[in-house]
Design a protein around this motif. Sequence first.
Motif, short mmCIF file in Angstrom:
data_model
loop_
_atom_site.label_atom_id
_atom_site.label_comp_id
_atom_site.label_asym_id
_atom_site.label_seq_id
_atom_site.Cartn_x
_atom_site.Cartn_y
_atom_site.Cartn_z
N GLN A 1 -71.21 22.96 85.62
CA GLN A 1 -71.22 21.84 84.68
C GLN A 1 -70.56 20.63 85.33
O GLN A 1 -69.49 20.75 85.92
CB GLN A 1 -70.47 22.20 83.39
CG GLN A 1 -71.12 23.28 82.59
CD GLN A 1 -72.44 22.82 81.98
OE1 GLN A 1 -72.60 21.66 81.61
NE2 GLN A 1 -73.38 23.73 81.88
N TRP A 2 -71.20 19.47 85.19
CA TRP A 2 -70.68 18.25 85.78
C TRP A 2 -70.48 17.18 84.70
O TRP A 2 -71.26 17.08 83.77
CB TRP A 2 -71.65 17.71 86.84
CG TRP A 2 -71.58 18.50 88.11
CD1 TRP A 2 -72.03 19.77 88.31
CD2 TRP A 2 -71.02 18.08 89.34
NE1 TRP A 2 -71.78 20.17 89.59
CE2 TRP A 2 -71.16 19.14 90.26
CE3 TRP A 2 -70.41 16.91 89.76
CZ2 TRP A 2 -70.72 19.07 91.56
CZ3 TRP A 2 -69.97 16.83 91.08
CH2 TRP A 2 -70.12 17.90 91.96
N TRP A 3 -69.41 16.39 84.88
CA TRP A 3 -69.12 15.26 84.00
C TRP A 3 -69.51 14.00 84.77
O TRP A 3 -68.95 13.72 85.84
CB TRP A 3 -67.65 15.26 83.63
CG TRP A 3 -67.26 14.27 82.57
CD1 TRP A 3 -68.06 13.64 81.67
CD2 TRP A 3 -65.93 13.82 82.30
NE1 TRP A 3 -67.32 12.83 80.85
CE2 TRP A 3 -66.00 12.92 81.21
CE3 TRP A 3 -64.69 14.09 82.86
CZ2 TRP A 3 -64.88 12.30 80.69
CZ3 TRP A 3 -63.58 13.47 82.33
CH2 TRP A 3 -63.68 12.59 81.25
N ASP B 1 -71.73 9.61 80.96
CA ASP B 1 -71.76 10.53 79.82
C ASP B 1 -70.39 10.65 79.15
O ASP B 1 -69.37 10.64 79.82
CB ASP B 1 -72.18 11.93 80.27
CG ASP B 1 -73.59 11.98 80.82
OD1 ASP B 1 -74.37 11.05 80.50
OD2 ASP B 1 -73.91 12.92 81.55
N ALA C 1 -67.74 12.96 77.01
CA ALA C 1 -67.35 14.32 76.67
C ALA C 1 -66.58 14.22 75.36
O ALA C 1 -66.17 13.14 74.95
CB ALA C 1 -66.47 14.92 77.77
N ARG D 1 -64.47 9.16 78.19
CA ARG D 1 -65.27 8.83 79.37
C ARG D 1 -64.46 9.10 80.63
O ARG D 1 -63.23 9.00 80.64
CB ARG D 1 -65.68 7.35 79.34
CG ARG D 1 -66.53 6.93 78.17
CD ARG D 1 -67.88 7.60 78.13
NE ARG D 1 -68.79 7.14 79.16
CZ ARG D 1 -69.75 6.26 78.97
NH1 ARG D 1 -69.95 5.73 77.77
NH2 ARG D 1 -70.53 5.90 79.96
N LEU D 2 -65.17 9.39 81.67
CA LEU D 2 -64.58 9.69 82.97
C LEU D 2 -63.93 8.44 83.57
O LEU D 2 -64.62 7.43 83.74
CB LEU D 2 -65.67 10.23 83.91
CG LEU D 2 -65.28 10.59 85.33
CD1 LEU D 2 -64.24 11.70 85.34
CD2 LEU D 2 -66.52 11.03 86.09
N ALA E 1 -66.74 20.49 86.28
CA ALA E 1 -65.77 20.88 85.25
C ALA E 1 -64.48 21.43 85.85
O ALA E 1 -63.40 21.22 85.31
CB ALA E 1 -66.40 21.92 84.31
N TRP F 1 -63.16 21.31 75.10
CA TRP F 1 -63.85 20.26 75.83
C TRP F 1 -65.34 20.50 75.70
O TRP F 1 -65.83 21.57 76.03
CB TRP F 1 -63.43 20.35 77.30
CG TRP F 1 -63.94 19.25 78.16
CD1 TRP F 1 -65.08 19.25 78.90
CD2 TRP F 1 -63.31 17.99 78.38
NE1 TRP F 1 -65.20 18.07 79.58
CE2 TRP F 1 -64.13 17.28 79.28
CE3 TRP F 1 -62.14 17.40 77.91
CZ2 TRP F 1 -63.81 15.99 79.71
CZ3 TRP F 1 -61.83 16.12 78.34
CH2 TRP F 1 -62.66 15.43 79.23
N MET G 1 -69.08 19.15 76.79
CA MET G 1 -69.91 18.26 77.62
C MET G 1 -71.22 18.96 77.89
O MET G 1 -71.29 20.20 77.90
CB MET G 1 -69.21 17.85 78.91
CG MET G 1 -68.99 18.92 79.92
SD MET G 1 -68.13 18.20 81.35
CE MET G 1 -67.95 19.67 82.34
N ASN G 2 -72.26 18.18 78.06
CA ASN G 2 -73.59 18.72 78.33
C ASN G 2 -74.03 19.72 77.27
O ASN G 2 -74.72 20.70 77.57
CB ASN G 2 -73.65 19.35 79.73
CG ASN G 2 -73.23 18.38 80.81
OD1 ASN G 2 -73.50 17.19 80.73
ND2 ASN G 2 -72.53 18.88 81.81
#
Length: 135
Positions: free
Chosen positions: A73-75, A79, A81, A24-25, A33, A55, A57-58
């Motif tokens: 792409q965004w974290w 969400d 990863a 998690r962030l 990203a 990595w 994500m999404n």
Amino acid sequence: MIPDRIIEQGTLRAHDGRVAVEVRLPWYRALPASCISGAKLTVDGIEAPTASLRWRMNGEEFTFAEMKTNTEQWWFPTDSAVLSGDIGTDAGEHEVRVDLELYIPYIIIDDDKVLHIEEHDTKTMTARQVEEARA
């Protein structure tokens, strides 16, 4: 900022010499990203080779080199990863450590440099052996 929540407890998976863990962030706002500048994945003191790290994500998987210029792409903080790498391990309990390096693009410090943070988390958890092609 929130390092004790980087690794999601109970998410360690192993398959064919690779391990994966959900992360998690450790920041309160979403990051592209390109701001995820690096990571390390260590299990029982054995670090996954940098070239083997992936990595996800999404729904997409990237190398860190591919993420370097990826601003599409965004974290998001809500969400997970998946960080994976080449480390052979068996089922059972393991100590997992994740180190993350992030750039915070909207916080400017010293002569137009952006804030760089390094956070880490260590947890003990049981590895699940999975049948899927990618751990």
